[in-house]
Write a protein that holds these residues in place. Structure first.
Motif, PDB file in Angstrom:
ATOM      1  N   THR A   2     108.378   9.001 116.873  1.00 59.03           N
ATOM      2  CA  THR A   2     107.530   8.286 115.935  1.00 59.03           C
ATOM      3  C   THR A   2     107.022   9.238 114.858  1.00 59.03           C
ATOM      4  N   MET A   3     107.061   8.751 113.624  1.00 54.61           N
ATOM      5  CA  MET A   3     106.539   9.535 112.517  1.00 54.61           C
ATOM      6  C   MET A   3     105.009   9.537 112.566  1.00 54.61           C
ATOM      7  N   SER A   4     104.402  10.671 112.259  1.00 50.63           N
ATOM      8  CA  SER A   4     102.947  10.768 112.196  1.00 50.63           C
ATOM      9  C   SER A   4     102.496  10.779 110.748  1.00 50.63           C
ATOM     10  N   LEU A   5     101.325  10.230 110.518  1.00 55.66           N
ATOM     11  CA  LEU A   5     100.707  10.224 109.202  1.00 55.66           C
ATOM     12  C   LEU A   5      99.426  11.046 109.252  1.00 55.66           C
ATOM     13  N   HIS A   6      99.132  11.727 108.157  1.00 57.42           N
ATOM     14  CA  HIS A   6      97.859  12.431 108.035  1.00 57.42           C
ATOM     15  C   HIS A   6      96.836  11.445 107.480  1.00 57.42           C
ATOM     16  N   ILE A   7      95.716  11.320 108.176  1.00 54.92           N
ATOM     17  CA  ILE A   7      94.631  10.431 107.777  1.00 54.92           C
ATOM     18  C   ILE A   7      93.341  11.243 107.775  1.00 54.92           C
ATOM     19  N   VAL A   8      92.634  11.237 106.648  1.00 51.92           N
ATOM     20  CA  VAL A   8      91.379  11.976 106.532  1.00 51.92           C
ATOM     21  C   VAL A   8      90.242  11.085 107.014  1.00 51.92           C
ATOM     22  N   CYS A   9      89.409  11.624 107.877  1.00 49.45           N
ATOM     23  CA  CYS A   9      88.271  10.885 108.426  1.00 49.45           C
ATOM     24  C   CYS A   9      87.238  10.629 107.328  1.00 49.45           C
TER      25      CYS A   9
END
Length: 145
Positions: A2-9
């Motif tokens: 699965t591809m991961s995404l960067h998400i900023v909190c």
């Protein structure tokens, strides 16, 4: 795999890796344990602005507004509803141009409200003037693909 995404909190501004197929599963920040998506716009200051537009792998829609602006106040509920509809595939944030005049100058904000859509750290499009919820959602989705 699965591809991961960067998400900023939106709370502590830490960058999180979230599997793309888990975006809709209410992911929490690994640092502060708050929800990464709260179905409402986050407030940004100049201090954290660049991190959000460059580190998020999802588009970021910014509402440049001011508290004294009537159309801005009129559009605020529609922007909040749009956040609930567009998350987790887009981050919606608000920048108060009275408090963040440097950001307003850097992005050449001449009238408010102005919506600016960023993707991959670059400005994709902008729209000056207030919009209703449905027009705002359609506009954002059309340019974020």
């Amino acid at each position: 795999m699965t591809m991961s995404l960067h998400i900023v909190c939106p709370h502590c501004h830490a960058t999180n890796r979230v599997p793309a197929d888990r975006l809709e599963a209410s992911p929490q920040c690994g640092a502060c344990h708050q929800p990464l998506f709260a179905a409402q716009p986050a407030e940004l200051t100049e201090h954290h602005f660049n991190r959000h537009i460059t580190n998020n792998d999802i588009p970021v829609l910014i509402d440049f507004w001011a508290p004294w602006c009537g159309p801005c106040r009129m559009m605020a509920p529609a922007f909040s509803k749009a956040a609930a509809a567009l998350e987790p595939h887009m981050r919606l944030v608000k920048v108060n141009t009275e408090e963040e005049q440097g950001l307003a100058a850097r992005y050449n904000i001449r009238s408010i409200p102005t919506l600016v859509l960023f993707k991959g750290g670059r400005e994709i499009t902008r729209q000056a003037g207030a919009m209703g919820e449905h027009d705002l959602i359609r506009w954002a989705q059309a340019y974020s693909k």
